[in-house]
Design a protein around this motif. Structure first.
Motif, PDB file in Angstrom:
ATOM      1  N   LYS A  33     -20.970   1.462   2.881  1.00  0.00           N
ATOM      2  CA  LYS A  33     -21.505   2.993   2.340  1.00  0.00           C
ATOM      3  C   LYS A  33     -20.422   2.999   1.298  1.00  0.00           C
ATOM      4  O   LYS A  33     -18.920   2.610   0.931  1.00  0.00           O
ATOM      5  CB  LYS A  33     -19.745   3.545   3.233  1.00  0.00           C
ATOM      6  N   LEU A  34     -21.011   3.343  -0.141  1.00  0.00           N
ATOM      7  CA  LEU A  34     -20.411   3.088  -1.108  1.00  0.00           C
ATOM      8  C   LEU A  34     -21.006   4.041  -1.891  1.00  0.00           C
ATOM      9  O   LEU A  34     -21.003   4.862  -3.432  1.00  0.00           O
ATOM     10  CB  LEU A  34     -21.686   2.342  -2.664  1.00  0.00           C
ATOM     11  N   SER A  35     -20.597   5.678  -1.322  1.00  0.00           N
ATOM     12  CA  SER A  35     -20.683   6.928  -2.171  1.00  0.00           C
ATOM     13  C   SER A  35     -19.979   7.766  -1.760  1.00  0.00           C
ATOM     14  O   SER A  35     -20.065   9.370  -2.510  1.00  0.00           O
ATOM     15  CB  SER A  35     -21.496   7.663  -0.756  1.00  0.00           C
ATOM     16  N   SER A  36     -18.617   7.158  -1.609  1.00  0.00           N
ATOM     17  CA  SER A  36     -16.764   8.261  -1.569  1.00  0.00           C
ATOM     18  C   SER A  36     -16.672   7.516  -2.336  1.00  0.00           C
ATOM     19  O   SER A  36     -15.088   8.350  -2.088  1.00  0.00           O
ATOM     20  CB  SER A  36     -17.102   8.567  -0.114  1.00  0.00           C
ATOM     21  N   ASN A  37     -16.792   6.565  -3.512  1.00  0.00           N
ATOM     22  CA  ASN A  37     -15.630   5.976  -4.036  1.00  0.00           C
ATOM     23  C   ASN A  37     -13.853   5.791  -3.267  1.00  0.00           C
ATOM     24  O   ASN A  37     -13.062   6.208  -4.134  1.00  0.00           O
ATOM     25  CB  ASN A  37     -15.092   6.724  -5.151  1.00  0.00           C
ATOM     26  N   GLU A  38     -14.625   5.551  -1.970  1.00  0.00           N
ATOM     27  CA  GLU A  38     -12.944   4.518  -0.923  1.00  0.00           C
ATOM     28  C   GLU A  38     -12.890   2.838  -1.994  1.00  0.00           C
ATOM     29  O   GLU A  38     -13.409   2.441  -2.567  1.00  0.00           O
ATOM     30  CB  GLU A  38     -13.673   4.777  -0.094  1.00  0.00           C
ATOM     31  N   ASN A  39     -11.757   3.108  -1.831  1.00  0.00           N
ATOM     32  CA  ASN A  39     -10.979   1.986  -1.994  1.00  0.00           C
ATOM     33  C   ASN A  39     -10.881   0.759  -0.720  1.00  0.00           C
ATOM     34  O   ASN A  39     -10.668   1.124   0.484  1.00  0.00           O
ATOM     35  CB  ASN A  39      -9.495   1.663  -1.960  1.00  0.00           C
ATOM     36  N   PRO A  40     -12.182  -0.007  -1.130  1.00  0.00           N
ATOM     37  CA  PRO A  40     -12.955  -1.170   0.103  1.00  0.00           C
ATOM     38  C   PRO A  40     -11.974  -2.117   1.549  1.00  0.00           C
ATOM     39  O   PRO A  40     -11.842  -2.190   2.167  1.00  0.00           O
ATOM     40  CB  PRO A  40     -14.004  -2.040  -0.128  1.00  0.00           C
ATOM     41  N   PHE A  41     -10.394  -2.382   0.385  1.00  0.00           N
ATOM     42  CA  PHE A  41      -9.030  -2.736   0.876  1.00  0.00           C
ATOM     43  C   PHE A  41      -8.801  -1.955   2.100  1.00  0.00           C
ATOM     44  O   PHE A  41      -8.339  -1.050   1.912  1.00  0.00           O
ATOM     45  CB  PHE A  41      -8.307  -3.761   0.525  1.00  0.00           C
ATOM     46  N   ASP A  42      -8.258  -3.437   3.470  1.00  0.00           N
ATOM     47  CA  ASP A  42      -7.647  -2.465   4.455  1.00  0.00           C
ATOM     48  C   ASP A  42      -6.294  -1.614   3.499  1.00  0.00           C
ATOM     49  O   ASP A  42      -5.133  -2.990   2.920  1.00  0.00           O
ATOM     50  CB  ASP A  42      -7.438  -3.110   5.491  1.00  0.00           C
ATOM     51  N   PRO A  43      -5.408  -1.027   4.613  1.00  0.00           N
ATOM     52  CA  PRO A  43      -4.295  -0.683   3.717  1.00  0.00           C
ATOM     53  C   PRO A  43      -3.394  -2.078   3.964  1.00  0.00           C
ATOM     54  O   PRO A  43      -3.057  -2.727   4.978  1.00  0.00           O
ATOM     55  CB  PRO A  43      -3.430   0.563   4.386  1.00  0.00           C
ATOM     56  N   ILE A  44      -2.212  -2.312   3.421  1.00  0.00           N
ATOM     57  CA  ILE A  44      -1.250  -3.397   3.415  1.00  0.00           C
ATOM     58  C   ILE A  44      -0.248  -3.027   4.613  1.00  0.00           C
ATOM     59  O   ILE A  44       0.100  -1.887   4.874  1.00  0.00           O
ATOM     60  CB  ILE A  44      -0.500  -3.793   2.165  1.00  0.00           C
ATOM     61  N   PRO A  45       0.555  -4.282   5.304  1.00  0.00           N
ATOM     62  CA  PRO A  45       1.069  -3.914   6.395  1.00  0.00           C
ATOM     63  C   PRO A  45       2.014  -2.888   6.093  1.00  0.00           C
ATOM     64  O   PRO A  45       2.400  -1.710   6.932  1.00  0.00           O
ATOM     65  CB  PRO A  45       1.152  -5.367   6.095  1.00  0.00           C
ATOM     66  N   GLU A  46       2.794  -2.885   5.050  1.00  0.00           N
ATOM     67  CA  GLU A  46       3.735  -2.737   4.872  1.00  0.00           C
ATOM     68  C   GLU A  46       2.901  -0.618   4.671  1.00  0.00           C
ATOM     69  O   GLU A  46       4.967  -0.299   5.462  1.00  0.00           O
ATOM     70  CB  GLU A  46       4.725  -2.374   2.893  1.00  0.00           C
ATOM     71  N   VAL A  47       2.257  -0.249   4.959  1.00  0.00           N
ATOM     72  CA  VAL A  47       2.335   1.275   4.268  1.00  0.00           C
ATOM     73  C   VAL A  47       1.740   1.600   6.069  1.00  0.00           C
ATOM     74  O   VAL A  47       1.710   2.729   6.242  1.00  0.00           O
ATOM     75  CB  VAL A  47       0.618   1.191   3.359  1.00  0.00           C
ATOM     76  N   VAL A  48       0.948   0.445   6.516  1.00  0.00           N
ATOM     77  CA  VAL A  48       1.103   0.768   8.030  1.00  0.00           C
ATOM     78  C   VAL A  48       1.983   1.556   8.688  1.00  0.00           C
ATOM     79  O   VAL A  48       2.600   2.144   9.578  1.00  0.00           O
ATOM     80  CB  VAL A  48       0.108  -0.385   8.611  1.00  0.00           C
ATOM     81  N   ALA A  49       2.622  -0.225   8.399  1.00  0.00           N
ATOM     82  CA  ALA A  49       4.470   0.342   8.771  1.00  0.00           C
ATOM     83  C   ALA A  49       5.246   1.671   8.757  1.00  0.00           C
ATOM     84  O   ALA A  49       6.020   2.482   9.044  1.00  0.00           O
ATOM     85  CB  ALA A  49       5.371  -0.838   8.340  1.00  0.00           C
ATOM     86  N   ALA A  50       5.125   2.101   7.595  1.00  0.00           N
ATOM     87  CA  ALA A  50       5.589   3.033   7.244  1.00  0.00           C
ATOM     88  C   ALA A  50       5.196   4.860   7.647  1.00  0.00           C
ATOM     89  O   ALA A  50       5.881   5.753   7.732  1.00  0.00           O
ATOM     90  CB  ALA A  50       5.342   3.599   5.531  1.00  0.00           C
ATOM     91  N   ILE A  51       3.814   4.599   7.840  1.00  0.00           N
ATOM     92  CA  ILE A  51       2.993   5.911   8.646  1.00  0.00           C
ATOM     93  C   ILE A  51       3.605   5.440   9.606  1.00  0.00           C
ATOM     94  O   ILE A  51       3.844   6.825  10.424  1.00  0.00           O
ATOM     95  CB  ILE A  51       1.311   4.959   8.616  1.00  0.00           C
ATOM     96  N   ALA A  52       3.782   4.036  10.253  1.00  0.00           N
ATOM     97  CA  ALA A  52       4.173   4.369  11.975  1.00  0.00           C
ATOM     98  C   ALA A  52       5.863   4.817  12.110  1.00  0.00           C
ATOM     99  O   ALA A  52       6.173   5.703  13.418  1.00  0.00           O
ATOM    100  CB  ALA A  52       4.798   2.762  12.273  1.00  0.00           C
TER     101      ALA A  52
END
Length: 368
Positions: A33-52
């Motif tokens: 999917k190259l149609s939405s100008n998204e960043n292809p990298f998964d979120p870093i662990p620190e961001v995942v932890a902050a969301i949780a």
């Protein structure tokens, strides 16, 4: 669009006639999917932890976003009151347009540019004044200045420009601002600024306090990879941002988004290393397209622009058949995001097929 009944509620005709914003098409499991100008990298662990770790969803977020605004204010060298948060930078654009322009007023912007601009202007009840891009797909700033009238309330400059990838230089922007009437609001839309590697490009972070009619809009969606959380920000004069805050939907920036943005700033070096890798891959793709004889403007965002003109729909079909979902935009061209490195071979193979099979005039462009 459904057909209203004979006793339909009376709606604004300009809204009924307007096509809703359409998200980039999803990709099949074996496609990119190259149609939405998204960043292809998964979120870093620190961001995942902050969301949780964010507050329970039964509680409202901090409506003022004071902690994040303070961090951003320190970065830009402004007061907290001169920073505003929104659910993505497009939300802030909508607020500013509604705050500045209404029925009988005009909004000037380059075209083709961000496809949401016409809709945002129409929703505000104002009139769009799109100014054609130059032949090399850049903003025609002289023509935009000439389009300003007594009815103009707002001008949008998008750098890097979505979808053409072109940029406005610092010198060009300074000349432009010197000529714009001071009672006309200028928005510098910098959603992709972190991907710019050209030192001559305009940089809104250096303009704080320089102009009384300028607001800089940025986002955490692209470079920081928080598109799904919807958080952007604006920097500008307090009284203008107060007006934007008045038009905003209350409590629309979630606690999770604010926490993720703060952690992203803490780990900015890691995230910008990813941006650097994407910019290198972007330039590799661009050079390969030039070698295929494409007329491709030099890209400065996280995407490339293929000016396929009347063959846009057919070109998009060729990319789709090759496992590449792109963003066709009317009869102007195809925008292709820079995604996973594994997508490049498929992308370039499909691009070569387009050149080989479709009757488009291609010539060797200048490299800059």
């Amino acid at each position: 669009m459904t057909t209203p009944p004979s006793t339909a509620v009376r709606l604004r005709p300009e809204i009924v006639a307007l096509a809703a914003y359409a998200q980039g098409k999803p990709a099949d499991t074996d496609a990119f999917k190259l149609s939405s100008n998204e960043n292809p990298f998964d979120p870093i662990p620190e961001v995942v932890a902050a969301i949780a770790a964010s507050s329970g969803v039964n509680r409202y977020p901090d409506a003022a976003g004071l902690e994040l605004r303070a961090r951003l204010a320190a970065r830009f060298g402004v007061r907290t009151e001169e920073v505003h948060l929104g659910a993505g930078s497009v939300s802030i654009l909508a607020q500013l347009i509604s705050a500045a322009a209404g029925p009988g007023d005009e909004v000037v912007y380059s075209w083709r540019s961000f496809e949401a601009y016409p809709g945002l202007v129409a929703v505000a009840g104002a009139t769009s004044v799109p100014v054609p891009n130059t032949a090399d797909h850049r903003h025609d700033l002289a023509a935009m200045l000439a389009a300003i009238t007594d009815r103009t309330r707002l001008v949008i400059v998008c750098s890097p420009n979505n979808p053409t990838g072109s940029m406005v230089t610092s010198a060009e922007f300074a000349g432009f601002m010197a000529a714009v009437p001071t009672d006309v609001l200028v928005i510098l839309d910098e959603a992709y600024v972190e991907f710019v590697t050209d030192d001559s490009a305009v940089d809104g972070s250096t303009l704080s306090g320089k102009y009384s009619n300028l607001v800089v809009a940025r986002t955490f969606s692209k470079a920081y990879g928080l598109a799904g959380l919807r958080i952007g920000y604006a920097v500008g004069p307090e009284y203008i941002l107060d007006a934007a805050r008045t038009t905003s939907i209350p409590l629309s920036v979630t606690e999770a988004a604010q926490r993720a943005a703060l952690v992203s700033l803490d780990h900015e070096k890691t995230l910008l290393e990813r941006v650097h890798r994407l910019a290198l891959l972007r330039d590799e793709v661009w050079r390969a397209l030039l070698d295929q004889s494409w007329e491709v403007p030099r890209p400065h965002g996280n995407f490339v622009w293929l000016p396929t003109g009347a063959q846009t729909a057919a070109a998009a079909q060729i990319f789709s058949a090759a496992g590449i979902v792109v963003r066709p935009l009317g009869a102007d061209g195809v925008r292709v995001s820079i995604g996973e490195s594994q997508s490049v071979d498929k992308l370039l193979k499909a691009a070569a097929e387009v050149v080989r099979t479709l009757p488009m005039r291609q010539s060797e462009p200048a490299l800059d």
